[in-house]
Design a protein around this motif. Structure first.
Motif, mmCIF file in Angstrom:
data_model
loop_
_atom_site.group_PDB
_atom_site.id
_atom_site.type_symbol
_atom_site.label_atom_id
_atom_site.label_comp_id
_atom_site.label_asym_id
_atom_site.label_seq_id
_atom_site.Cartn_x
_atom_site.Cartn_y
_atom_site.Cartn_z
ATOM 1 N N GLY A 134 -50.234 -7.297 64.244
ATOM 2 C CA GLY A 134 -49.403 -7.895 63.193
ATOM 3 C C GLY A 134 -49.790 -7.609 61.763
ATOM 4 N N TYR A 135 -50.852 -6.828 61.533
ATOM 5 C CA TYR A 135 -51.163 -6.442 60.144
ATOM 6 C C TYR A 135 -50.178 -5.337 59.753
ATOM 7 C CZ TYR A 135 -55.994 -8.444 60.646
ATOM 8 O OH TYR A 135 -57.111 -9.235 60.840
ATOM 9 N N SER A 136 -48.906 -5.659 59.776
ATOM 10 C CA SER A 136 -47.888 -4.628 59.572
ATOM 11 C C SER A 136 -46.583 -5.279 59.111
ATOM 12 C CB SER A 136 -47.660 -3.857 60.881
ATOM 13 O OG SER A 136 -47.287 -4.746 61.913
ATOM 14 N N GLN A 137 -45.648 -4.443 58.700
ATOM 15 C CA GLN A 137 -44.395 -4.978 58.152
ATOM 16 C C GLN A 137 -43.449 -5.495 59.232
ATOM 17 O OE1 GLN A 137 -43.335 -1.264 56.124
ATOM 18 N NE2 GLN A 137 -43.303 -2.426 54.204
ATOM 19 N N ALA A 138 -43.516 -4.902 60.413
ATOM 20 C CA ALA A 138 -42.551 -5.266 61.458
ATOM 21 C C ALA A 138 -43.156 -4.976 62.824
ATOM 22 C CB ALA A 138 -41.273 -4.453 61.287
ATOM 23 N N ILE A 139 -42.607 -5.677 63.834
ATOM 24 C CA ILE A 139 -43.071 -5.448 65.211
ATOM 25 C C ILE A 139 -41.882 -5.639 66.142
ATOM 26 C CG2 ILE A 139 -43.813 -7.866 65.593
ATOM 27 C CD1 ILE A 139 -46.279 -6.680 67.122
ATOM 28 N N THR A 140 -41.888 -4.934 67.258
ATOM 29 C CA THR A 140 -40.809 -5.032 68.240
ATOM 30 C C THR A 140 -41.410 -5.537 69.548
ATOM 31 O OG1 THR A 140 -39.671 -3.224 67.156
ATOM 32 C CG2 THR A 140 -38.997 -3.711 69.417
ATOM 33 N N VAL A 141 -40.867 -6.665 70.065
ATOM 34 C CA VAL A 141 -41.492 -7.361 71.188
ATOM 35 C C VAL A 141 -40.420 -7.799 72.189
ATOM 36 C CG1 VAL A 141 -42.905 -9.380 71.819
ATOM 37 C CG2 VAL A 141 -43.354 -8.187 69.673
ATOM 38 N N HIS A 142 -40.742 -7.717 73.485
ATOM 39 C CA HIS A 142 -39.849 -8.213 74.537
ATOM 40 C C HIS A 142 -39.547 -9.692 74.280
ATOM 41 C CE1 HIS A 142 -38.429 -9.517 78.468
ATOM 42 N NE2 HIS A 142 -38.338 -8.241 78.830
ATOM 43 N N GLN A 143 -38.293 -10.075 74.452
ATOM 44 C CA GLN A 143 -37.868 -11.438 74.083
ATOM 45 C C GLN A 143 -38.703 -12.547 74.737
ATOM 46 O OE1 GLN A 143 -33.953 -12.723 75.338
ATOM 47 N NE2 GLN A 143 -33.856 -11.260 77.023
ATOM 48 N N LYS A 144 -39.211 -12.289 75.951
ATOM 49 C CA LYS A 144 -39.979 -13.341 76.647
ATOM 50 C C LYS A 144 -41.285 -13.666 75.952
ATOM 51 C CE LYS A 144 -38.365 -13.202 81.369
ATOM 52 N NZ LYS A 144 -38.564 -12.640 82.689
ATOM 53 N N PHE A 145 -41.749 -12.770 75.096
ATOM 54 C CA PHE A 145 -43.042 -12.984 74.429
ATOM 55 C C PHE A 145 -42.866 -13.372 72.959
ATOM 56 C CE2 PHE A 145 -44.017 -11.109 78.383
ATOM 57 C CZ PHE A 145 -45.302 -11.553 78.716
ATOM 58 N N VAL A 146 -41.636 -13.760 72.614
ATOM 59 C CA VAL A 146 -41.344 -14.200 71.243
ATOM 60 C C VAL A 146 -41.144 -15.716 71.266
ATOM 61 C CG1 VAL A 146 -39.734 -13.996 69.315
ATOM 62 C CG2 VAL A 146 -40.299 -11.971 70.689
ATOM 63 N N LEU A 147 -41.872 -16.424 70.414
ATOM 64 C CA LEU A 147 -41.827 -17.892 70.367
ATOM 65 C C LEU A 147 -40.879 -18.364 69.255
ATOM 66 C CD1 LEU A 147 -43.903 -18.982 72.437
ATOM 67 C CD2 LEU A 147 -44.894 -16.999 71.309
ATOM 68 N N ARG A 148 -40.309 -19.552 69.476
ATOM 69 C CA ARG A 148 -39.475 -20.181 68.438
ATOM 70 C C ARG A 148 -40.377 -21.004 67.524
ATOM 71 N NH1 ARG A 148 -37.310 -21.543 73.092
ATOM 72 N NH2 ARG A 148 -38.117 -23.675 72.905
ATOM 73 N N VAL A 149 -40.188 -20.877 66.200
ATOM 74 C CA VAL A 149 -40.943 -21.720 65.266
ATOM 75 C C VAL A 149 -40.057 -22.910 64.897
ATOM 76 C CG1 VAL A 149 -42.056 -21.867 63.009
ATOM 77 C CG2 VAL A 149 -42.212 -19.746 64.341
ATOM 78 N N PRO A 150 -40.497 -24.134 65.212
ATOM 79 C CA PRO A 150 -39.689 -25.308 64.867
ATOM 80 C C PRO A 150 -39.450 -25.355 63.353
ATOM 81 C CG PRO A 150 -41.480 -25.910 66.365
ATOM 82 C CD PRO A 150 -41.726 -24.491 65.941
ATOM 83 N N PRO A 151 -38.245 -25.810 62.933
ATOM 84 C CA PRO A 151 -37.854 -25.681 61.529
ATOM 85 C C PRO A 151 -38.694 -26.467 60.526
ATOM 86 C CG PRO A 151 -36.204 -26.909 62.798
ATOM 87 C CD PRO A 151 -37.181 -26.357 63.766
ATOM 88 N N ASN A 152 -39.363 -27.544 60.970
ATOM 89 C CA ASN A 152 -40.118 -28.337 59.983
ATOM 90 C C ASN A 152 -41.521 -27.799 59.717
ATOM 91 O OD1 ASN A 152 -40.790 -29.186 62.657
ATOM 92 N ND2 ASN A 152 -41.750 -31.017 61.831
ATOM 93 N N LEU A 153 -41.937 -26.737 60.394
ATOM 94 C CA LEU A 153 -43.311 -26.237 60.192
ATOM 95 C C LEU A 153 -43.362 -25.209 59.066
ATOM 96 C CD1 LEU A 153 -44.630 -25.775 63.861
ATOM 97 C CD2 LEU A 153 -44.976 -27.705 62.300
ATOM 98 N N ASP A 154 -44.387 -25.323 58.214
ATOM 99 C CA ASP A 154 -44.616 -24.341 57.155
ATOM 100 C C ASP A 154 -44.948 -22.991 57.812
ATOM 101 O OD1 ASP A 154 -45.421 -23.777 54.183
ATOM 102 O OD2 ASP A 154 -47.052 -22.978 55.413
ATOM 103 N N LEU A 155 -44.247 -21.940 57.430
ATOM 104 C CA LEU A 155 -44.373 -20.676 58.170
ATOM 105 C C LEU A 155 -45.767 -20.061 58.048
ATOM 106 C CD1 LEU A 155 -40.901 -18.940 57.609
ATOM 107 C CD2 LEU A 155 -41.683 -20.301 59.553
ATOM 108 N N ALA A 156 -46.332 -20.046 56.838
ATOM 109 C CA ALA A 156 -47.655 -19.424 56.669
ATOM 110 C C ALA A 156 -48.716 -20.187 57.458
ATOM 111 C CB ALA A 156 -48.025 -19.382 55.183
ATOM 112 N N ALA A 157 -48.665 -21.510 57.396
ATOM 113 C CA ALA A 157 -49.688 -22.338 58.060
ATOM 114 C C ALA A 157 -49.461 -22.432 59.567
ATOM 115 C CB ALA A 157 -49.712 -23.728 57.433
ATOM 116 N N THR A 158 -48.319 -21.934 60.034
ATOM 117 C CA THR A 158 -48.035 -21.895 61.469
ATOM 118 C C THR A 158 -48.697 -20.679 62.125
ATOM 119 O OG1 THR A 158 -45.972 -23.118 61.309
ATOM 120 C CG2 THR A 158 -46.151 -21.604 63.154
ATOM 121 N N ALA A 159 -48.862 -19.591 61.367
ATOM 122 C CA ALA A 159 -49.368 -18.347 61.965
ATOM 123 C C ALA A 159 -50.631 -18.573 62.809
ATOM 124 C CB ALA A 159 -49.591 -17.296 60.876
ATOM 125 N N PRO A 160 -51.661 -19.284 62.296
ATOM 126 C CA PRO A 160 -52.890 -19.428 63.091
ATOM 127 C C PRO A 160 -52.718 -20.217 64.386
ATOM 128 C CG PRO A 160 -53.309 -19.872 60.777
ATOM 129 C CD PRO A 160 -51.826 -19.829 60.938
#
Ligand code: NAP
Ligand code: ZN
Length: 353
Positions: A134-160
Protein backbone atom coordinates in the motif's frame (compact mmCIF):
# COMPACT_ATOMS: atom_id res chain seq x y z
CA UNK A 1 -1.03 -2.68 -17.35
CA UNK A 2 -1.47 0.57 -15.37
CA UNK A 3 1.70 1.93 -13.76
CA UNK A 4 1.42 3.72 -10.43
CA UNK A 5 3.84 5.63 -8.21
CA UNK A 6 5.05 3.82 -5.10
CA UNK A 7 7.67 3.90 -2.36
CA UNK A 8 10.01 0.96 -2.84
CA UNK A 9 13.00 -0.47 -1.00
CA UNK A 10 15.57 -1.36 -3.70
CA UNK A 11 17.55 -3.57 -1.32
CA UNK A 12 17.93 -4.26 2.42
CA UNK A 13 20.08 -1.24 3.25
CA UNK A 14 19.10 1.58 0.87
CA UNK A 15 16.39 4.07 1.87
CA UNK A 16 12.93 3.70 0.36
CA UNK A 17 12.50 5.81 -2.76
CA UNK A 18 9.82 6.67 -5.32
CA UNK A 19 9.41 4.16 -8.15
CA UNK A 20 6.79 3.17 -10.70
CA UNK A 21 5.19 -0.27 -10.27
CA UNK A 22 2.66 -2.18 -12.41
CA UNK A 23 -0.88 -3.00 -11.27
CA UNK A 24 -2.87 -5.69 -13.04
CA UNK A 25 -5.62 -4.93 -15.55
CA UNK A 26 -9.03 -5.04 -13.90
CA UNK A 27 -10.57 -8.54 -13.76
CA UNK A 28 -14.32 -9.23 -13.24
CA UNK A 29 -13.94 -9.72 -9.44
CA UNK A 30 -11.48 -6.87 -8.96
CA UNK A 31 -11.85 -3.62 -7.08
CA UNK A 32 -9.44 -0.82 -7.99
CA UNK A 33 -8.69 1.46 -5.05
CA UNK A 34 -7.31 4.97 -5.02
CA UNK A 35 -5.17 4.84 -1.85
CA UNK A 36 -5.60 7.75 0.57
CA UNK A 37 -3.75 6.55 3.67
CA UNK A 38 -1.33 3.78 4.55
CA UNK A 39 -0.14 2.89 8.05
CA UNK A 40 3.46 1.92 8.81
CA UNK A 41 3.70 -1.44 10.58
CA UNK A 42 6.90 -2.77 12.15
CA UNK A 43 6.49 -5.75 9.79
CA UNK A 44 7.00 -3.32 6.88
CA UNK A 45 10.38 -2.41 8.35
CA UNK A 46 11.34 -6.06 9.12
CA UNK A 47 10.53 -6.87 5.47
CA UNK A 48 12.10 -3.81 3.80
CA UNK A 49 15.33 -4.56 5.69
CA UNK A 50 15.14 -8.34 5.07
CA UNK A 51 15.25 -9.09 8.81
CA UNK A 52 13.18 -12.30 8.75
CA UNK A 53 15.27 -15.31 7.71
CA UNK A 54 12.08 -17.43 7.50
CA UNK A 55 10.52 -15.03 4.99
CA UNK A 56 13.23 -13.48 2.83
CA UNK A 57 12.47 -10.30 0.91
CA UNK A 58 12.34 -10.06 -2.87
CA UNK A 59 13.38 -6.64 -4.21
CA UNK A 60 12.16 -4.16 -5.12
CA UNK A 61 9.86 -4.34 -2.11
CA UNK A 62 6.80 -2.11 -1.70
CA UNK A 63 5.51 -2.58 1.87
CA UNK A 64 2.19 -1.41 3.33
CA UNK A 65 -0.76 -3.46 4.59
CA UNK A 66 -2.82 -0.89 6.44
CA UNK A 67 -4.58 0.57 3.45
CA UNK A 68 -7.57 2.91 3.30
CA UNK A 69 -8.88 4.50 0.11
CA UNK A 70 -11.83 4.97 -2.20
CA UNK A 71 -13.05 2.65 -4.92
CA UNK A 72 -12.13 4.09 -8.32
CA UNK A 73 -13.30 1.24 -10.60
CA UNK A 74 -14.97 -2.15 -10.20
CA UNK A 75 -14.98 -5.28 -12.37
CA UNK A 76 -18.16 -6.59 -14.00
CA UNK A 77 -18.81 -9.23 -11.29
CA UNK A 78 -18.29 -6.96 -8.27
CA UNK A 79 -21.43 -6.65 -6.17
CA UNK A 80 -20.06 -5.79 -2.74
CA UNK A 81 -18.44 -2.41 -3.41
CA UNK A 82 -19.15 0.54 -5.67
CA UNK A 83 -17.22 3.49 -7.06
CA UNK A 84 -16.63 6.14 -4.39
CA UNK A 85 -17.03 3.82 -1.38
CA UNK A 86 -14.48 4.18 1.43
CA UNK A 87 -12.77 0.80 1.64
CA UNK A 88 -9.77 -0.87 3.22
CA UNK A 89 -7.27 -3.63 2.54
CA UNK A 90 -5.22 -5.37 5.21
CA UNK A 91 -2.47 -7.97 5.22
CA UNK A 92 -3.93 -10.42 2.66
CA UNK A 93 -5.17 -10.06 -0.91
CA UNK A 94 -6.06 -13.67 -1.76
CA UNK A 95 -6.09 -17.32 -0.61
CA UNK A 96 -7.27 -20.69 -2.00
CA UNK A 97 -10.81 -20.00 -0.68
CA UNK A 98 -11.68 -23.71 -0.76
CA UNK A 99 -9.80 -25.36 2.15
CA UNK A 100 -11.31 -25.80 5.59
CA UNK A 101 -9.51 -22.80 7.10
CA UNK A 102 -10.52 -20.49 4.22
CA UNK A 103 -14.13 -21.70 4.42
CA UNK A 104 -14.07 -20.95 8.16
CA UNK A 105 -12.94 -17.39 7.44
CA UNK A 106 -9.37 -18.06 8.55
CA UNK A 107 -7.73 -17.20 5.22
CA UNK A 108 -4.49 -16.22 6.99
CA UNK A 109 -4.09 -19.90 7.90
CA UNK A 110 -4.96 -21.32 4.43
CA UNK A 111 -4.37 -25.09 4.65
CA UNK A 112 -2.98 -25.10 1.13
CA UNK A 113 -0.41 -22.47 2.01
CA UNK A 114 -1.95 -20.16 -0.56
CA UNK A 115 -2.47 -17.08 1.59
CA UNK A 116 -1.29 -14.24 -0.63
CA UNK A 117 -0.01 -11.46 1.57
CA UNK A 118 -0.38 -7.88 0.44
CA UNK A 119 3.36 -7.57 -0.14
CA UNK A 120 6.32 -9.90 -0.58
CA UNK A 121 4.16 -12.90 -1.60
CA UNK A 122 4.50 -14.57 -5.01
CA UNK A 123 2.07 -12.69 -7.31
CA UNK A 124 -0.43 -15.27 -8.63
CA UNK A 125 -1.40 -12.88 -11.44
CA UNK A 126 2.17 -12.57 -12.68
CA UNK A 127 1.96 -8.78 -12.68
CA UNK A 128 5.34 -8.67 -10.91
CA UNK A 129 7.52 -11.27 -9.15
CA UNK A 130 5.90 -10.43 -5.81
CA UNK A 131 2.88 -8.58 -4.58
CA UNK A 132 3.33 -4.86 -3.96
CA UNK A 133 1.68 -3.22 -0.96
CA UNK A 134 0.00 0.00 0.00
CA UNK A 135 2.90 2.47 -0.13
CA UNK A 136 1.48 3.39 -3.52
CA UNK A 137 -1.16 5.45 -5.29
CA UNK A 138 -3.51 2.60 -6.15
CA UNK A 139 -4.04 -1.13 -5.71
CA UNK A 140 -6.26 -3.73 -7.38
CA UNK A 141 -7.71 -6.43 -5.10
CA UNK A 142 -10.24 -9.29 -5.39
CA UNK A 143 -13.55 -8.07 -3.94
CA UNK A 144 -13.54 -10.71 -1.17
CA UNK A 145 -10.43 -9.15 0.35
CA UNK A 146 -11.76 -5.58 0.35
CA UNK A 147 -13.30 -4.35 3.62
CA UNK A 148 -16.04 -1.75 4.10
CA UNK A 149 -15.06 1.28 6.22
CA UNK A 150 -18.01 2.35 8.39
CA UNK A 151 -18.94 5.99 7.62
CA UNK A 152 -18.33 7.42 11.11
CA UNK A 153 -14.65 6.37 11.28
CA UNK A 154 -11.86 8.85 10.52
CA UNK A 155 -10.18 7.44 7.41
CA UNK A 156 -6.54 8.15 8.33
CA UNK A 157 -6.91 6.80 11.88
CA UNK A 158 -8.72 3.72 10.54
CA UNK A 159 -5.75 2.54 8.44
CA UNK A 160 -3.84 0.94 11.38
CA UNK A 161 -6.90 -1.12 12.31
CA UNK A 162 -6.22 -3.26 9.23
CA UNK A 163 -3.13 -4.84 10.78
CA UNK A 164 -2.39 -3.53 14.28
CA UNK A 165 -6.09 -3.58 15.11
CA UNK A 166 -7.07 -7.03 13.88
CA UNK A 167 -3.84 -8.63 15.16
CA UNK A 168 -4.92 -7.79 18.72
CA UNK A 169 -8.69 -8.06 18.27
CA UNK A 170 -8.49 -11.65 17.03
CA UNK A 171 -6.54 -13.21 19.97
CA UNK A 172 -8.50 -11.15 22.50
CA UNK A 173 -11.70 -12.68 21.09
CA UNK A 174 -10.22 -16.17 20.66
CA UNK A 175 -9.01 -16.31 24.28
CA UNK A 176 -12.25 -14.72 25.56
CA UNK A 177 -11.07 -11.38 26.94
CA UNK A 178 -13.97 -9.76 28.75
CA UNK A 179 -15.46 -8.94 32.14
CA UNK A 180 -13.85 -10.90 34.99
CA UNK A 181 -10.65 -11.55 33.00
CA UNK A 182 -7.24 -10.02 33.67
CA UNK A 183 -5.43 -9.26 30.44
CA UNK A 184 -1.86 -8.04 29.97
CA UNK A 185 -0.56 -6.30 26.86
CA UNK A 186 3.22 -6.16 26.45
CA UNK A 187 4.66 -3.16 24.54
CA UNK A 188 2.92 0.11 23.77
CA UNK A 189 3.57 0.47 20.06
CA UNK A 190 1.18 0.21 17.12
CA UNK A 191 -0.14 -3.23 18.04
CA UNK A 192 0.03 -2.72 21.80
CA UNK A 193 -1.97 0.49 21.89
CA UNK A 194 -4.78 -1.18 19.95
CA UNK A 195 -4.59 -4.10 22.40
CA UNK A 196 -5.10 -1.75 25.33
CA UNK A 197 -8.06 -0.04 23.64
CA UNK A 198 -9.75 -3.30 22.64
CA UNK A 199 -9.15 -5.16 25.90
CA UNK A 200 -10.59 -2.23 27.85
CA UNK A 201 -13.55 -1.93 25.46
CA UNK A 202 -14.27 -5.65 25.87
CA UNK A 203 -14.48 -5.12 29.62
CA UNK A 204 -11.33 -6.96 30.78
CA UNK A 205 -9.11 -5.67 33.57
CA UNK A 206 -6.26 -4.41 31.40
CA UNK A 207 -2.61 -4.08 32.40
CA UNK A 208 0.03 -2.60 30.08
CA UNK A 209 3.68 -3.65 30.34
CA UNK A 210 6.15 -1.14 28.97
CA UNK A 211 9.88 -0.45 28.94
CA UNK A 212 9.20 3.28 28.38
CA UNK A 213 8.49 5.36 31.46
CA UNK A 214 7.21 8.21 29.30
CA UNK A 215 4.28 6.09 28.05
CA UNK A 216 2.63 5.49 31.46
CA UNK A 217 0.18 8.40 31.30
CA UNK A 218 -0.79 7.60 27.70
CA UNK A 219 -1.42 3.95 28.54
CA UNK A 220 -3.93 4.99 31.19
CA UNK A 221 -5.59 7.47 28.83
CA UNK A 222 -5.88 4.68 26.24
CA UNK A 223 -7.74 2.49 28.75
CA UNK A 224 -5.20 0.56 30.86
CA UNK A 225 -6.33 0.02 34.45
CA UNK A 226 -2.72 -0.47 35.54
CA UNK A 227 0.71 0.09 33.99
CA UNK A 228 3.81 -1.94 34.89
CA UNK A 229 7.38 -0.93 34.09
CA UNK A 230 8.68 -4.29 32.93
CA UNK A 231 12.25 -3.52 34.02
CA UNK A 232 11.08 -3.01 37.62
CA UNK A 233 11.23 -6.41 39.31
CA UNK A 234 9.05 -5.47 42.29
CA UNK A 235 6.31 -4.12 40.02
CA UNK A 236 6.42 -7.34 38.00
CA UNK A 237 6.33 -9.65 41.04
CA UNK A 238 3.27 -7.87 42.39
CA UNK A 239 1.32 -9.49 39.51
CA UNK A 240 2.63 -13.04 40.04
CA UNK A 241 0.18 -15.82 39.02
CA UNK A 242 -2.68 -13.44 38.31
CA UNK A 243 -3.25 -13.12 34.53
CA UNK A 244 -5.66 -15.12 32.39
CA UNK A 245 -4.08 -13.87 29.19
CA UNK A 246 -0.99 -11.89 28.20
CA UNK A 247 -0.46 -10.75 24.62
CA UNK A 248 3.16 -9.95 23.77
CA UNK A 249 3.62 -7.45 20.92
CA UNK A 250 7.33 -6.78 21.35
CA UNK A 251 9.33 -6.60 18.10
CA UNK A 252 12.64 -7.78 19.64
CA UNK A 253 13.75 -11.01 21.36
CA UNK A 254 13.39 -10.99 25.15
CA UNK A 255 12.96 -13.16 28.25
CA UNK A 256 9.52 -14.83 28.23
CA UNK A 257 9.83 -16.32 31.75
CA UNK A 258 9.20 -12.85 33.19
CA UNK A 259 5.69 -12.97 31.67
CA UNK A 260 4.98 -16.70 31.99
CA UNK A 261 5.36 -16.48 35.76
CA UNK A 262 2.62 -13.84 35.86
CA UNK A 263 0.01 -16.24 34.40
CA UNK A 264 -2.45 -18.00 36.68
CA UNK A 265 -3.37 -21.67 36.24
CA UNK A 266 -4.33 -22.40 32.62
CA UNK A 267 -3.29 -18.90 31.59
CA UNK A 268 -1.93 -18.24 28.10
CA UNK A 269 0.92 -16.11 26.81
CA UNK A 270 0.14 -15.24 23.18
CA UNK A 271 3.06 -14.12 21.05
CA UNK A 272 2.17 -11.74 18.23
CA UNK A 273 5.44 -9.79 18.03
CA UNK A 274 7.71 -11.27 15.35
CA UNK A 275 11.36 -10.58 16.28
CA UNK A 276 14.13 -11.20 13.78
CA UNK A 277 15.97 -13.50 16.25
CA UNK A 278 14.34 -16.20 18.47
CA UNK A 279 13.36 -15.51 22.07
CA UNK A 280 15.58 -17.37 24.56
CA UNK A 281 13.81 -20.66 25.35
CA UNK A 282 11.65 -20.26 28.49
CA UNK A 283 12.00 -22.51 31.54
CA UNK A 284 9.82 -25.60 31.06
CA UNK A 285 8.89 -25.62 34.76
CA UNK A 286 7.15 -22.29 34.22
CA UNK A 287 4.80 -24.12 31.85
CA UNK A 288 4.31 -27.29 33.91
CA UNK A 289 3.25 -25.59 37.10
CA UNK A 290 0.53 -24.32 36.95
CA UNK A 291 -0.36 -25.72 33.48
CA UNK A 292 0.38 -22.63 31.41
CA UNK A 293 0.48 -22.28 27.62
CA UNK A 294 2.46 -20.31 25.08
CA UNK A 295 0.60 -19.65 21.84
CA UNK A 296 0.87 -17.53 18.72
CA UNK A 297 -1.64 -15.65 16.60
CA UNK A 298 -1.43 -14.19 13.10
CA UNK A 299 -3.53 -11.19 12.00
CA UNK A 300 -7.20 -12.21 11.53
CA UNK A 301 -9.53 -13.46 8.80
CA UNK A 302 -11.52 -11.23 6.47
CA UNK A 303 -14.90 -11.73 8.17
CA UNK A 304 -13.39 -11.05 11.58
CA UNK A 305 -11.61 -7.96 10.25
CA UNK A 306 -14.98 -6.60 9.07
CA UNK A 307 -16.45 -7.49 12.47
CA UNK A 308 -13.59 -5.57 14.13
CA UNK A 309 -14.21 -2.49 11.95
CA UNK A 310 -17.91 -2.59 12.83
CA UNK A 311 -17.01 -3.00 16.55
CA UNK A 312 -14.77 0.09 16.22
CA UNK A 313 -17.62 2.04 14.62
CA UNK A 314 -19.96 1.13 17.49
CA UNK A 315 -17.39 1.85 20.23
CA UNK A 316 -15.84 4.88 18.52
CA UNK A 317 -12.38 3.33 18.43
CA UNK A 318 -9.63 4.29 16.00
CA UNK A 319 -5.84 4.36 16.20
CA UNK A 320 -3.81 7.22 17.71
CA UNK A 321 -1.72 8.34 14.77
CA UNK A 322 1.04 10.66 13.61
CA UNK A 323 0.09 11.65 10.06
CA UNK A 324 3.20 12.11 7.92
CA UNK A 325 4.15 12.86 4.30
CA UNK A 326 5.52 10.07 2.13
CA UNK A 327 8.94 11.77 2.00
CA UNK A 328 9.23 11.24 5.78
CA UNK A 329 9.16 7.45 5.46
CA UNK A 330 12.85 6.78 6.17
CA UNK A 331 12.87 9.05 9.20
CA UNK A 332 9.72 7.26 10.43
CA UNK A 333 11.47 3.88 10.12
CA UNK A 334 14.40 5.15 12.21
CA UNK A 335 12.00 6.38 14.89
CA UNK A 336 10.08 3.07 14.86
CA UNK A 337 13.29 1.20 15.73
CA UNK A 338 13.66 3.50 18.75
CA UNK A 339 10.04 2.82 19.88
CA UNK A 340 9.45 6.53 19.30
CA UNK A 341 5.96 6.76 17.79
CA UNK A 342 2.64 7.69 19.36
CA UNK A 343 1.34 5.24 18.35
CA UNK A 344 1.22 4.60 14.64
CA UNK A 345 2.67 6.48 11.67
CA UNK A 346 0.20 6.87 8.84
CA UNK A 347 1.24 8.29 5.47
CA UNK A 348 -0.94 10.71 3.53
CA UNK A 349 -0.53 8.97 0.20
CA UNK A 350 -1.62 12.05 -1.77
CA UNK A 351 1.82 13.50 -0.94
CA UNK A 352 3.41 10.93 -3.25
CA UNK A 353 2.46 13.03 -6.29
P1 NAP B 1 6.10 -1.04 17.24
O1 NAP B 1 5.09 0.00 16.99
O2 NAP B 1 7.53 -0.76 16.94
O3 NAP B 1 5.94 -1.49 18.79
C1 NAP B 1 6.75 -2.44 19.41
C2 NAP B 1 6.87 -2.09 20.89
O4 NAP B 1 7.62 -3.10 21.53
C3 NAP B 1 7.62 -0.82 21.19
O5 NAP B 1 6.82 0.33 21.12
C4 NAP B 1 8.14 -1.05 22.59
O6 NAP B 1 7.11 -0.77 23.54
C5 NAP B 1 8.39 -2.53 22.62
N1 NAP B 1 9.80 -2.84 22.36
C6 NAP B 1 10.52 -2.61 21.26
N2 NAP B 1 11.79 -3.07 21.39
C7 NAP B 1 11.84 -3.63 22.60
C8 NAP B 1 12.86 -4.31 23.31
N3 NAP B 1 14.09 -4.49 22.79
N4 NAP B 1 12.57 -4.78 24.55
C9 NAP B 1 11.35 -4.62 25.06
N5 NAP B 1 10.34 -3.95 24.44
C10 NAP B 1 10.59 -3.48 23.22
O7 NAP B 1 5.79 -2.36 16.42
P2 NAP B 1 4.36 -2.95 15.94
O8 NAP B 1 4.07 -2.43 14.58
O9 NAP B 1 3.40 -2.79 17.03
O10 NAP B 1 4.75 -4.49 15.73
C11 NAP B 1 5.22 -5.27 16.83
C12 NAP B 1 5.69 -6.62 16.35
O11 NAP B 1 4.55 -7.39 15.91
C13 NAP B 1 6.64 -6.59 15.15
O12 NAP B 1 7.62 -7.60 15.33
C14 NAP B 1 5.74 -6.94 13.98
O13 NAP B 1 6.44 -7.50 12.90
C15 NAP B 1 4.82 -7.93 14.62
N6 NAP B 1 3.51 -8.11 13.96
C16 NAP B 1 2.93 -9.34 14.05
C17 NAP B 1 1.68 -9.55 13.50
C18 NAP B 1 1.00 -10.88 13.64
O14 NAP B 1 0.13 -11.19 12.83
N7 NAP B 1 1.33 -11.67 14.63
C19 NAP B 1 1.03 -8.51 12.83
C20 NAP B 1 1.64 -7.28 12.77
C21 NAP B 1 2.88 -7.08 13.34
P3 NAP B 1 7.41 -0.05 24.94
O15 NAP B 1 8.09 1.24 24.59
O16 NAP B 1 6.06 0.14 25.53
O17 NAP B 1 8.26 -0.98 25.74
ZN1 ZN C 1 1.39 -5.22 10.07
Amino acid sequence: MPQVLALAAPNATAPLARAFIPRRDLKPDDVEIDILYCGICHSDLHTARNEWAVWPTTYPCVPGHEIVGRVSRVGSAVNSHKVGDPVAVGCMVDSCQTCESCRMGLEQYCDNGQTIFTYNSPDPHGTAPTTYGGYSQAITVHQKFVLRVPPNLDLAATAPLLCAGITLYSPLRHWNAGPGKKVGIVGLGGLGHMGVKFSAAMGAHTVLFTTSENKIADAKRLGADQVVLSKNRAQMLAHNRSFDLIIDTVSAAHNLDNYLSLLRRDGTLVLVGAPDTPHPSPTVFNLLIPRRSIAGSGIGGIAETQQMLDFCARKNIVSDIELIRTDQINEAYDRLVKADVKYRFVMDMKTLN
